[in-house]
Design a protein around this motif. Sequence first.
Motif, PDB file in Angstrom:
ATOM      1  N   TYR A  33       0.886  -1.196  -0.340  1.00 37.95           N
ATOM      2  CA  TYR A  33       0.332   0.283   0.542  1.00 37.95           C
ATOM      3  C   TYR A  33       1.210   0.869   0.284  1.00 37.95           C
ATOM      4  CZ  TYR A  33      -4.363  -2.521   1.571  1.00 37.95           C
ATOM      5  OH  TYR A  33      -5.311  -2.553   1.369  1.00 37.95           O
ATOM      6  N   PHE A  35       0.507   5.677   0.898  1.00 37.36           N
ATOM      7  CA  PHE A  35      -0.577   6.488   1.592  1.00 37.36           C
ATOM      8  C   PHE A  35      -0.104   8.121   1.667  1.00 37.36           C
ATOM      9  CE2 PHE A  35      -2.626   2.779   3.811  1.00 37.36           C
ATOM     10  CZ  PHE A  35      -1.751   2.010   3.528  1.00 37.36           C
ATOM     11  N   MET A  95       3.364   0.628   3.085  1.00 35.89           N
ATOM     12  CA  MET A  95       3.099  -0.250   3.525  1.00 35.89           C
ATOM     13  C   MET A  95       3.330  -1.498   3.131  1.00 35.89           C
ATOM     14  SD  MET A  95      -0.018  -0.629   6.763  1.00 35.89           S
ATOM     15  CE  MET A  95      -0.532  -2.686   7.765  1.00 35.89           C
ATOM     16  N   LEU A  97       2.086  -5.514   2.934  1.00 36.44           N
ATOM     17  CA  LEU A  97       0.986  -6.410   3.382  1.00 36.44           C
ATOM     18  C   LEU A  97       1.110  -7.814   3.094  1.00 36.44           C
ATOM     19  CD1 LEU A  97      -1.612  -4.518   4.977  1.00 36.44           C
ATOM     20  CD2 LEU A  97      -2.888  -5.547   3.216  1.00 36.44           C
ATOM     21  N   ASN A  99       2.382  -9.853   6.399  1.00 38.21           N
ATOM     22  CA  ASN A  99       2.508  -9.899   7.900  1.00 38.21           C
ATOM     23  C   ASN A  99       1.686  -9.032   8.844  1.00 38.21           C
ATOM     24  OD1 ASN A  99       3.556 -12.452   7.175  1.00 38.21           O
ATOM     25  ND2 ASN A  99       5.362 -10.974   7.435  1.00 38.21           N
ATOM     26  N   ARG A 100       1.163  -9.642  10.031  1.00 38.76           N
ATOM     27  CA  ARG A 100       0.716  -8.735  10.987  1.00 38.76           C
ATOM     28  C   ARG A 100       1.078  -7.913  11.022  1.00 38.76           C
ATOM     29  NH1 ARG A 100      -0.305 -11.897  16.581  1.00 38.76           N
ATOM     30  NH2 ARG A 100       1.545 -12.071  17.194  1.00 38.76           N
ATOM     31  N   ASP A 101       2.926  -7.603  11.523  1.00 41.72           N
ATOM     32  CA  ASP A 101       4.247  -6.947  12.142  1.00 41.72           C
ATOM     33  C   ASP A 101       4.931  -5.106  11.135  1.00 41.72           C
ATOM     34  OD1 ASP A 101       6.033  -9.023  13.612  1.00 41.72           O
ATOM     35  OD2 ASP A 101       4.071  -8.354  13.978  1.00 41.72           O
ATOM     36  N   ASP A 102       3.818  -6.026  10.046  1.00 39.97           N
ATOM     37  CA  ASP A 102       4.330  -4.912   8.895  1.00 39.97           C
ATOM     38  C   ASP A 102       4.260  -3.563   9.074  1.00 39.97           C
ATOM     39  OD1 ASP A 102       3.838  -7.258   6.303  1.00 39.97           O
ATOM     40  OD2 ASP A 102       5.094  -7.030   6.907  1.00 39.97           O
ATOM     41  N   LYS A 103       4.948  -3.222   9.551  1.00 36.81           N
ATOM     42  CA  LYS A 103       4.616  -1.396   9.465  1.00 36.81           C
ATOM     43  C   LYS A 103       5.210  -0.654   8.464  1.00 36.81           C
ATOM     44  CE  LYS A 103       9.846  -1.951   9.849  1.00 36.81           C
ATOM     45  NZ  LYS A 103      11.056  -1.738  11.222  1.00 36.81           N
ATOM     46  N   ILE A 104       4.419   0.997   8.793  1.00 38.85           N
ATOM     47  CA  ILE A 104       4.147   1.364   8.172  1.00 38.85           C
ATOM     48  C   ILE A 104       5.859   2.859   7.785  1.00 38.85           C
ATOM     49  CG2 ILE A 104       3.478   4.437   7.913  1.00 38.85           C
ATOM     50  CD1 ILE A 104       0.519   2.907   8.735  1.00 38.85           C
TER      51      ILE A 104
ATOM     52  N   THR B  31      -4.331  -6.442  16.624  1.00 37.91           N
ATOM     53  CA  THR B  31      -3.349  -7.930  17.131  1.00 37.91           C
ATOM     54  C   THR B  31      -2.067  -7.364  17.728  1.00 37.91           C
ATOM     55  OG1 THR B  31      -2.899  -8.559  15.032  1.00 37.91           O
ATOM     56  CG2 THR B  31      -4.444  -9.852  15.898  1.00 37.91           C
ATOM     57  N   THR B  32      -1.764  -6.327  16.517  1.00 38.77           N
ATOM     58  CA  THR B  32      -0.917  -5.528  17.141  1.00 38.77           C
ATOM     59  C   THR B  32      -1.186  -4.367  16.400  1.00 38.77           C
ATOM     60  OG1 THR B  32       0.050  -7.586  14.873  1.00 38.77           O
ATOM     61  CG2 THR B  32       1.538  -4.945  15.128  1.00 38.77           C
ATOM     62  N   PHE B  34       1.825  -0.255  17.479  1.00 34.29           N
ATOM     63  CA  PHE B  34       3.078   0.253  17.083  1.00 34.29           C
ATOM     64  C   PHE B  34       3.251   1.803  18.079  1.00 34.29           C
ATOM     65  CE2 PHE B  34       3.864  -2.052  13.006  1.00 34.29           C
ATOM     66  CZ  PHE B  34       2.733  -2.481  12.816  1.00 34.29           C
ATOM     67  N   TYR B  36       4.969   5.027  18.173  1.00 34.91           N
ATOM     68  CA  TYR B  36       5.606   6.100  17.000  1.00 34.91           C
ATOM     69  C   TYR B  36       6.521   7.998  18.416  1.00 34.91           C
ATOM     70  CZ  TYR B  36       4.450   3.603  12.945  1.00 34.91           C
ATOM     71  OH  TYR B  36       4.005   2.810  12.527  1.00 34.91           O
ATOM     72  N   LEU B  46       9.114   5.076  14.202  1.00 35.62           N
ATOM     73  CA  LEU B  46       9.032   4.073  15.186  1.00 35.62           C
ATOM     74  C   LEU B  46       9.760   3.598  16.255  1.00 35.62           C
ATOM     75  CD1 LEU B  46       6.702   1.743  14.892  1.00 35.62           C
ATOM     76  CD2 LEU B  46       8.511  -0.147  13.241  1.00 35.62           C
ATOM     77  N   THR B  49       7.356  -2.255  18.087  1.00 34.35           N
ATOM     78  CA  THR B  49       5.877  -2.796  17.214  1.00 34.35           C
ATOM     79  C   THR B  49       5.639  -4.125  19.033  1.00 34.35           C
ATOM     80  OG1 THR B  49       6.865  -3.372  15.239  1.00 34.35           O
ATOM     81  CG2 THR B  49       5.005  -4.952  15.443  1.00 34.35           C
ATOM     82  N   ASN B  51       2.979  -6.907  19.910  1.00 29.99           N
ATOM     83  CA  ASN B  51       2.126  -8.083  19.497  1.00 29.99           C
ATOM     84  C   ASN B  51       1.104  -8.765  20.840  1.00 29.99           C
ATOM     85  OD1 ASN B  51       2.242  -8.310  17.116  1.00 29.99           O
ATOM     86  ND2 ASN B  51       4.283  -9.263  16.669  1.00 29.99           N
ATOM     87  N   ARG B  97      -3.108  -1.720  13.985  1.00 31.55           N
ATOM     88  CA  ARG B  97      -3.815  -2.771  12.955  1.00 31.55           C
ATOM     89  C   ARG B  97      -5.207  -3.859  13.113  1.00 31.55           C
ATOM     90  NH1 ARG B  97      -0.213  -5.537   9.694  1.00 31.55           N
ATOM     91  NH2 ARG B  97      -2.333  -6.913   8.192  1.00 31.55           N
ATOM     92  N   GLN B 106      -4.571   0.401   9.335  1.00 28.27           N
ATOM     93  CA  GLN B 106      -3.833   1.396  10.709  1.00 28.27           C
ATOM     94  C   GLN B 106      -4.547   2.156  11.097  1.00 28.27           C
ATOM     95  OE1 GLN B 106       0.555   1.727  11.366  1.00 28.27           O
ATOM     96  NE2 GLN B 106       1.120  -0.090  10.028  1.00 28.27           N
TER      97      GLN B 106
END
Lengths: 116, 117
Positions: A33, A35, A95, A97, A99-104, B31-32, B34, B36, B46, B49, B51, B97, B106
């Motif tokens: 993605y 943004f 970002m 897309l 895994n759930r941990d994927d950060k911006i 579930t996640t 973040f 900053y 950041l 993270t 979880n 997330r 997000q």
Amino acid sequence: AQTVTQSQPEMSVQEAETVTLSCTYDTSENNYYLFWYKQPPSRQMILVIRQEAYKQQNATENRFSVNFQKAAKSFSLKISDSQLGDTAMYFCAFMKLVNRDDKIIFGKGTRLHILP
Amino acid sequence: GAVVSQHPSRVICKSGTSVKIECRSLDFQATTMFWYRQFPKKSLMLMATSNEGSKATYEQGVEKDKFLINHASLTLSTLTVTSAHPEDSSFYICSARDPQGAHQPQHFGDGTRLSIL
């Protein structure tokens, strides 16, 4: 690693004019993605527009539109008929897309001033 | 739409105090989350993270003993700035997330301005 570059630290335009904010990014991912976020003086993070990489059609949201050039890894934001309320910091962001941990990943931002 | 509540919005306290900031997802299970940090006129950096049910993953250069993160449930993560000093003064923002959030994966809280005297 992904990077996002905004080459314009600050811009000023007259009210009602059109302005384009530049953004380039670097990634080896195919699904992601992009943004544009707006951060006004209140410091809220407001999602302006988003683009899925698999879509060729450029996203539009009222006065806001993007020019997404996937091969060139470019993602510029055009604001038409700019208004005083558009004055803010604008962040381009990436970002993936998977895994759930994927950060911006954010660019450094462009401070936009709309002049009366 | 999905909302993330961050509390408090503003904290002023003396050097040496520990400060806890909460981040809650109000209508979805995150579930996640973040965390900053943002310096004036700079981008969001950041810190970590988080979880649910596991230890947070910290970015390089972020002291995990200084910035304690707990994500005890699917709707709540907390950041505790331990023994805060003036250099910890900053704007802290959380995001969550949303696994079902196709339009906006997000969601951001409104941030906490921390001032250490």
